[in-house]
Design a protein around this motif. Sequence first.
Motif, mmCIF file in Angstrom:
data_model
loop_
_atom_site.group_PDB
_atom_site.id
_atom_site.type_symbol
_atom_site.label_atom_id
_atom_site.label_comp_id
_atom_site.label_asym_id
_atom_site.label_seq_id
_atom_site.Cartn_x
_atom_site.Cartn_y
_atom_site.Cartn_z
ATOM 1 N N VAL A 259 8.935 53.527 -15.532
ATOM 2 C CA VAL A 259 9.621 52.899 -14.578
ATOM 3 C C VAL A 259 9.932 52.889 -13.477
ATOM 4 N N GLU A 260 8.585 52.915 -12.657
ATOM 5 C CA GLU A 260 8.001 52.322 -12.016
ATOM 6 C C GLU A 260 7.930 50.580 -12.121
ATOM 7 N N GLU A 261 7.291 49.786 -13.193
ATOM 8 C CA GLU A 261 6.949 48.547 -13.039
ATOM 9 C C GLU A 261 9.284 48.170 -13.989
ATOM 10 N N THR A 264 10.290 47.796 -10.207
ATOM 11 C CA THR A 264 9.190 46.706 -9.323
ATOM 12 C C THR A 264 10.160 45.546 -9.803
ATOM 13 N N ARG A 265 10.386 44.932 -11.351
ATOM 14 C CA ARG A 265 10.754 43.627 -11.980
ATOM 15 C C ARG A 265 12.018 43.655 -11.386
ATOM 16 N N GLU A 268 12.408 42.735 -8.253
ATOM 17 C CA GLU A 268 11.746 41.079 -7.585
ATOM 18 C C GLU A 268 13.155 40.355 -8.102
#
Lengths: 277, 277
Positions: A259-261, A264-265, A268
Amino acid sequence: MQINNQSRDVFYVSDGTAITCETLGHVVLGQFPFIPNEKAFPFVETPDKVADVVKEIETSYQRNGVKPLVFFSIVLPDVRELLLKAPAFSYDVLASIVQRVKDDTQMEPQPKLQRSRSVGKDSDTYFDRIAAIEYTLAHDDGITLKGLEEADIILLGVSRSGKTPTSLYMAMQFGLRVVNYPFIAEDISLMRLLPEFEIHRHKLFGLTINPERLTEIRENRLSGSEYASTEQCKLELDTVEALFRREAIPYINTSSLSVEEITTRIMEKAGMKRRLF
Amino acid sequence: MQINNQSRDVFYVSDGTAITCETLGHVVLGQFPFIPNEKAFPFVETPDKVADVVKEIETSYQRNGVKPLVFFSIVLPDVRELLLKAPAFSYDVLASIVQRVKDDTQMEPQPKLQRSRSVGKDSDTYFDRIAAIEYTLAHDDGITLKGLEEADIILLGVSRSGKTPTSLYMAMQFGLRVVNYPFIAEDISLMRLLPEFEIHRHKLFGLTINPERLTEIRENRLSGSEYASTEQCKLELDTVEALFRREAIPYINTSSLSVEEITTRIMEKAGMKRRLF
């Protein structure tokens, strides 16, 4: 705790929550082959509390014959000194960086207890965060489509593509107001966007996932169901991805991401301003 | 971004989410008097991507005449080298600790891209975390009291004492299954525990808060209401605290604590094993 070639006792010691120490420790230890036996000691602010920690370190050392690793962050000098007397390999996760920032900027650090996320001084930030969590909860899983004008982002995807955990993480860590909407059978057969989303097109973001992974996740929930079948998963995903492309909605595949990735994606790709809480 | 004596450009650059860099940077910068103008660059894994970052650093330096601060974590040597050529004060948040762990343990680190929370290898952990979030959502705000035997902890408190954000944080970061139950007027007038909680007494934990703070929070929600009045807040809190004491339920005051601190203190007081996701 037992020790052998593959394992090591690891302690996280902090005058705050120790969450920063532990997070950093995980990344560092991820590069080493041994298995850490971890224990966290938060709020170590007094000689009494540090004495308990030192005792546990001594016990570990006596039991294993190997010094444990200690990742720590303690501002009060006398408490820190006591900890450093324990038989351990100790790593201050902040001190060397603080020293270098001091040298580079020629500014004097003002050590303070780690209350970085406390509410005392920064009540607005606290209310922003709570409001984001509440908004996101109220708009989870298509519960309501009212108030979309307040949304920072609207996540779309089939059931079990990762919308709810991602939404909550975005709200909790970045204070974002997130709507998430699951495509249901009718949307999929009509292959259209709800009219409610039209004027909020710029906020739409799609989540997709590999059919095999989706089947695995749905099987975990409703084993043997049509809902979890490879055919059904593939049909839903093909249709939704075609919709994302046709409507020019940006999307990402969540299959191998945390979930962090995912968060972040998305931020971004969507060019969202990031403000970590 | 503008600069003056009180402000500095700060960049967080990582081949992962940059969340660890940024978290650590916040704690370090919290000790210095300048105001950081922060920007995060996640997933910087290629020479192309790092070239964009270097360009922004150069622009910042030219604009401000002062080198910006860069907190980074990059495993690939060629990408790291390119970053280090930029005109900045750069701090590798991991390297010196990794080096010291290597020296102390005599083990060779195996640098890898920061996928510490990725799902690929550790599907069970992923499912545990998702299951905890779902359980906690389903048991938010007294929605249901079914399945209490699966709960790790049951939070009790009056409306707006911090139960929901704390519950979600516990689930998200520590994989805990959390029930939260708000005392309503009837519970308060009867001053009793629900019979459903009897066999789960060991899981009960109370949240309380100062009446002034509770009034402020409720005013923020329903301004001028009886619900937000000092008298009502005080009555509810007095009653509930008396109940906690009479029933020997451990409790904490959340008034000046962040959700991270509330969570950490509860887990410490309740003696819960901590496992950070």
